[in-house]
Design a protein around this motif. Structure first.
Motif, PDB file in Angstrom:
ATOM      1  N   GLU A   1       0.830  -1.199   0.000  1.00  0.00           N
ATOM      2  CA  GLU A   1       0.000   0.000   0.000  1.00  0.00           C
ATOM      3  C   GLU A   1       0.869   1.254   0.000  1.00  0.00           C
ATOM      4  O   GLU A   1       0.586   2.213  -0.724  1.00  0.00           O
ATOM      5  CB  GLU A   1      -0.919  -0.016   1.221  1.00  0.00           C
ATOM      6  CG  GLU A   1      -1.929   1.125   1.253  1.00  0.00           C
ATOM      7  CD  GLU A   1      -2.919   1.059   0.107  1.00  0.00           C
ATOM      8  OE1 GLU A   1      -3.380   2.139  -0.333  1.00  0.00           O
ATOM      9  OE2 GLU A   1      -3.226  -0.061  -0.364  1.00  0.00           O
ATOM     10  N   ALA A   2       1.907   1.238   0.755  1.00  0.00           N
ATOM     11  CA  ALA A   2       2.799   2.406   0.821  1.00  0.00           C
ATOM     12  C   ALA A   2       3.505   2.630  -0.505  1.00  0.00           C
ATOM     13  O   ALA A   2       3.672   3.777  -0.953  1.00  0.00           O
ATOM     14  CB  ALA A   2       3.831   2.206   1.940  1.00  0.00           C
ATOM     15  N   GLU A   3       3.935   1.535  -1.148  1.00  0.00           N
ATOM     16  CA  GLU A   3       4.606   1.658  -2.453  1.00  0.00           C
ATOM     17  C   GLU A   3       3.647   2.211  -3.505  1.00  0.00           C
ATOM     18  O   GLU A   3       4.046   3.042  -4.331  1.00  0.00           O
ATOM     19  CB  GLU A   3       5.146   0.295  -2.881  1.00  0.00           C
ATOM     20  CG  GLU A   3       6.347  -0.165  -2.077  1.00  0.00           C
ATOM     21  CD  GLU A   3       6.757  -1.590  -2.394  1.00  0.00           C
ATOM     22  OE1 GLU A   3       7.938  -1.919  -2.225  1.00  0.00           O
ATOM     23  OE2 GLU A   3       5.873  -2.373  -2.840  1.00  0.00           O
ATOM     24  N   ARG A   4       2.396   1.749  -3.444  1.00  0.00           N
ATOM     25  CA  ARG A   4       1.420   2.249  -4.418  1.00  0.00           C
ATOM     26  C   ARG A   4       1.160   3.735  -4.202  1.00  0.00           C
ATOM     27  O   ARG A   4       1.031   4.503  -5.165  1.00  0.00           O
ATOM     28  CB  ARG A   4       0.113   1.456  -4.314  1.00  0.00           C
ATOM     29  CG  ARG A   4       0.161   0.105  -5.017  1.00  0.00           C
ATOM     30  CD  ARG A   4      -1.240  -0.454  -5.247  1.00  0.00           C
ATOM     31  NE  ARG A   4      -1.919  -0.763  -3.992  1.00  0.00           N
ATOM     32  CZ  ARG A   4      -1.847  -1.931  -3.378  1.00  0.00           C
ATOM     33  NH1 ARG A   4      -1.103  -2.905  -3.900  1.00  0.00           N
ATOM     34  NH2 ARG A   4      -2.493  -2.143  -2.250  1.00  0.00           N
ATOM     35  N   GLU A   5       1.047   4.161  -2.966  1.00  0.00           N
ATOM     36  CA  GLU A   5       0.820   5.585  -2.680  1.00  0.00           C
ATOM     37  C   GLU A   5       1.995   6.426  -3.163  1.00  0.00           C
ATOM     38  O   GLU A   5       1.814   7.493  -3.759  1.00  0.00           O
ATOM     39  CB  GLU A   5       0.596   5.781  -1.186  1.00  0.00           C
ATOM     40  CG  GLU A   5      -0.743   5.244  -0.687  1.00  0.00           C
ATOM     41  CD  GLU A   5      -0.932   5.498   0.799  1.00  0.00           C
ATOM     42  OE1 GLU A   5      -0.043   6.166   1.407  1.00  0.00           O
ATOM     43  OE2 GLU A   5      -1.964   5.058   1.350  1.00  0.00           O
ATOM     44  N   ALA A   6       3.206   5.952  -2.925  1.00  0.00           N
ATOM     45  CA  ALA A   6       4.387   6.689  -3.369  1.00  0.00           C
ATOM     46  C   ALA A   6       4.461   6.737  -4.888  1.00  0.00           C
ATOM     47  O   ALA A   6       4.784   7.776  -5.481  1.00  0.00           O
ATOM     48  CB  ALA A   6       5.644   6.023  -2.792  1.00  0.00           C
TER      49      ALA A   6
ATOM     50  N   GLY B   1       1.913   6.488  -6.968  1.00  0.00           N
ATOM     51  CA  GLY B   1       0.863   7.368  -7.453  1.00  0.00           C
ATOM     52  C   GLY B   1       1.243   8.829  -7.331  1.00  0.00           C
ATOM     53  O   GLY B   1       0.973   9.636  -8.219  1.00  0.00           O
ATOM     54  N   ALA B   2       1.901   9.170  -6.228  1.00  0.00           N
ATOM     55  CA  ALA B   2       2.338  10.551  -6.029  1.00  0.00           C
ATOM     56  C   ALA B   2       3.370  10.959  -7.067  1.00  0.00           C
ATOM     57  O   ALA B   2       3.348  12.086  -7.590  1.00  0.00           O
ATOM     58  CB  ALA B   2       2.913  10.711  -4.618  1.00  0.00           C
TER      59      ALA B   2
ATOM     60  N   ARG C   1       1.544  11.462 -10.392  1.00  0.00           N
ATOM     61  CA  ARG C   1       0.805  12.720 -10.379  1.00  0.00           C
ATOM     62  C   ARG C   1       1.752  13.893 -10.577  1.00  0.00           C
ATOM     63  O   ARG C   1       1.469  14.817 -11.350  1.00  0.00           O
ATOM     64  CB  ARG C   1       0.041  12.856  -9.064  1.00  0.00           C
ATOM     65  CG  ARG C   1      -0.802  14.132  -8.962  1.00  0.00           C
ATOM     66  CD  ARG C   1      -1.583  14.178  -7.645  1.00  0.00           C
ATOM     67  NE  ARG C   1      -2.442  15.340  -7.631  1.00  0.00           N
ATOM     68  CZ  ARG C   1      -2.067  16.564  -7.292  1.00  0.00           C
ATOM     69  NH1 ARG C   1      -0.775  16.775  -6.957  1.00  0.00           N
ATOM     70  NH2 ARG C   1      -2.919  17.570  -7.296  1.00  0.00           N
TER      71      ARG C   1
END
Length: 254
Positions: free
Chosen positions: A32-37, A39-40, A43
């Motif tokens: 989850e943390a890797e996906r958030e990073a 995605g950021a 973006r």
């Protein structure tokens, strides 16, 4: 999903593939943390390079058009015999022409009315095109009434009478009710009573039903729709564009 979201997802995948070409990219394998990073980062990259959005949209549209064209080619190939030789649709132009033009039309369709003189111009200037008219009334009861009247005329009075009525309905500016249609028939010295008696017959109904079924198989939902040779053309085209296509088809055939 919005267009921006779809484009961002496509850009994310592309960026990931560029970043790791040696292995398959699987966002689901991330934490989850890797996906958030990730995605950021995506973006941030898109905001810094907004022109990527337009490039991605253009590419998506091109691929969709290519896919639709390929699908249309298959639809025409699968239904070509019924399109060109169904045994009941009116045939005009040069019956022995080397190229067949099929038109799905509705008498109440404004673009069909615009197309009529363009088709006539093409037939006259070329002289070697076979025209097949498919009665496809989709714009309400007035369209159905007009189509039934035209097809009934063909059954009662023949092919030439059908062409006269067809042209009259294309040019007709009022509401095609029984009074107006009787006036049209009488103006052409046709037996209006016999035509009206035939309009609700099984023969007329069967023709319209078969054409509608063919249109559904072809994913045709609008008028005019043309099939020029083996090319499916969705919408109005002026004569000069059709002439170019005819020349290209003949060159491919030679």
């Amino acid at each position: 999903m919005t267009l921006f979201t779809r484009t961002a997802a496509a850009a994310a995948t592309a960026l990931a593939l560029l970043a790791a070409p040696a292995q398959a990219f699987d966002i689901n394998a991330m934490s989850e943390a890797e996906r958030e990073a990730f995605g950021a980062q995506v973006r941030e990259y898109i905001l810094a390079n907004p022109e990527l959005i337009l490039e991605a949209v253009d590419l998506l549209e091109q691929r969709q058009q290519q896919a639709e064209a390929a699908r249309d080619d298959v639809l025409v190939e699968e239904n070509l015999a019924e399109l060109q030789n169904d045994g009941y649709s009116w045939v005009g132009g040069n019956p022995d022409g080397d190229i067949t033009l099929v038109e799905f039309m509705d008498y109440r369709c404004g673009y069909c009315r615009r197309a009529a003189p363009e088709v006539a111009k093409l037939l006259e200037s070329d002289g070697n095109i076979r025209l097949v008219i498919k009665e496809f009334p989709i714009l309400g009861e007035a369209s159905v009434l007009s189509a039934r009247f035209a097809v009934a005329t063909k059954h009662v009075a023949g092919e030439d009478a059908y062409k006269q009525v067809h042209d009259g309905l294309i040019e007709f500016g009022g509401e095609p009710n029984e009074v107006a249609l009787r006036r049209l028939a009488e103006g052409l010295s046709l037996d209006a009573d016999a035509i009206f008696a035939k309009m609700d017959s099984e023969e007329v109904t069967a023709e319209l039903r078969q054409t509608r079924a063919l249109a559904q198989k072809m994913a045709i939902s609008g008028t005019p729709t043309f099939v020029l040779g083996t090319e499916l053309l969705r919408g109005y085209l002026p004569a000069d564009q059709m002439e170019i296509m005819v020349a290209e088809i003949r060159e491919q055939q030679s």
